[in-house]
Scaffold this active site. Structure first.
Site, PDB file in Angstrom:
ATOM      1  N   GLY A  97      -8.058   9.448  10.329  1.00 34.78           N
ATOM      2  CA  GLY A  97      -8.456   9.676  11.653  1.00 34.78           C
ATOM      3  C   GLY A  97      -9.405  10.450  12.153  1.00 34.78           C
ATOM      4  CB  ALA A 148      -8.409   8.159   5.181  1.00 33.36           C
ATOM      5  N   GLY A 149     -11.045   7.895   7.049  1.00 39.15           N
ATOM      6  CA  GLY A 149     -12.097   8.975   7.594  1.00 39.15           C
ATOM      7  C   GLY A 149     -13.414   8.117   7.991  1.00 39.15           C
ATOM      8  CG  ASN A 179      -5.354   1.441  12.356  1.00 41.61           C
ATOM      9  OD1 ASN A 179      -4.254   1.953  12.377  1.00 41.61           O
ATOM     10  ND2 ASN A 179      -5.933   0.735  13.274  1.00 41.61           N
ATOM     11  CB  THR A 180      -8.576   5.761  13.501  1.00 43.44           C
ATOM     12  OG1 THR A 180      -7.374   6.126  12.997  1.00 43.44           O
ATOM     13  CG2 THR A 180      -8.715   6.787  14.716  1.00 43.44           C
ATOM     14  CE  LYS A 224      -2.998   2.823   2.576  1.00 47.81           C
ATOM     15  NZ  LYS A 224      -3.660   3.218   3.831  1.00 47.81           N
TER      16      LYS A 224
END
Length: 260
Positions: free
Chosen positions: A161, A187-188, A209-210, A100
């Site tokens: 995040g 993301a997001g 992830n977050t 990635k």
């Protein structure tokens, strides 16, 4: 659920997860197991997968025999840094080609630096890497990355995040409609409904992830995300009913009703 095909390999899960921000390796392993993910992404510059002998190794918790390890270039701010990082990853993972790519523009927003991303992608594809690429939600640059030879396009939904969800579904739809390779939101995502919306729009998968690691209960949230991605995919395949503003359509037709 129908499989996700990336670089010629099929995966049963369309949820990809990161490995950072957890309290410890035990929580990492438990959450990722609950997510059902088969592809897990690892920040080579922040995680030990063998480059620090004698230190705790993430691969002891997430063995490559069970998971496809997706090394990433988080923390890289130039094409040169990113390329060097992924050459190290390929060496540590015995020639592993699927990676990635992310090249960041600044430390505050973590927005992608697209000129450097394009430059790194060209080098990596030429060197035999199978590149999944984090990018801006720009349909033109997404097409350029696909033309270079990237195996998956990964536009942000909102800032890394942030948990803000999908802020520009129209651009995302444009990218999906033109792409001939998988498109995954990266993301997001903040909660399960964000993941479902991404899948309902036609995304091939979601990477997060977050949203899991910073939940009050990461393991429970991981399970919720698994279900959300599956539900969104099934809804997309089923095809939603058209929206009919100011046009009622009763569930029970009135024709044939006594007295009508």
């Amino acid at each position: 659920m129908d499989p996700l095909a990336i670089a010629g390999k099929n995966y049963a899960s369309r949820l990809l997860v990161g490995t950072g921000k957890y309290r410890d390796f035990a929580e990492t392993g438990a959450a990722i197991a609950a997510s059902g993910a088969e592809i897990v992404t690892v920040a080579i510059r922040r995680s030990n997968i063998g480059q620090e002998p004698g230190q705790p190794n993430l691969l002891d918790v997430l063995p490559p025999s069970r998971y496809t390890i997706l090394p990433n270039t988080a923390g890289c701010y130039s094409a040169e840094e990113a390329v060097r990082t992924l050459f190290l990853a390929r060496e540590l993972l015995d020639g592993h080609a699927l990676v990635k790519l992310e090249v960041l523009g600044d430390a505050k927003t973590l927005f992608p630096n697209m000129p450097e991303t394009l430059k790194a992608a060209q080098t990596l594809v030429r060197e035999g890497f199978q590149v999944m690429v984090y990018c801006a939600d720009d349909p033109i640059q997404a097409r350029m990355l696909e033309d270079i030879g990237c195996v998956a396009i990964m536009p942000l939904a909102s800032l890394i995040g942030s948990g803000m969800g999908i802020l520009n579904p129209w651009n995302l739809r444009l990218i999906i409609e033109q792409a001939k390779v998988p498109v995954l939101v990266d993301a997001g995502v903040g909660t399960a409904s964000d993941a479902t919306i991404a899948m309902e729009l036609g995304c091939d998968g979601v990477l997060m992830n977050t949203a899991i690691a910073h939940a009050r209960d990461p393991v429970q949230m991981a399970g919720a995300m698994k279900k959300a991605v599956e539900a969104g995919r099934e809804a997309f395949l089923a095809g939603r009913m058209p929206k009919k503003y100011y046009s009622a359509d009763p569930s029970s037709p009135l024709s044939g009703v006594i007295g009508s």
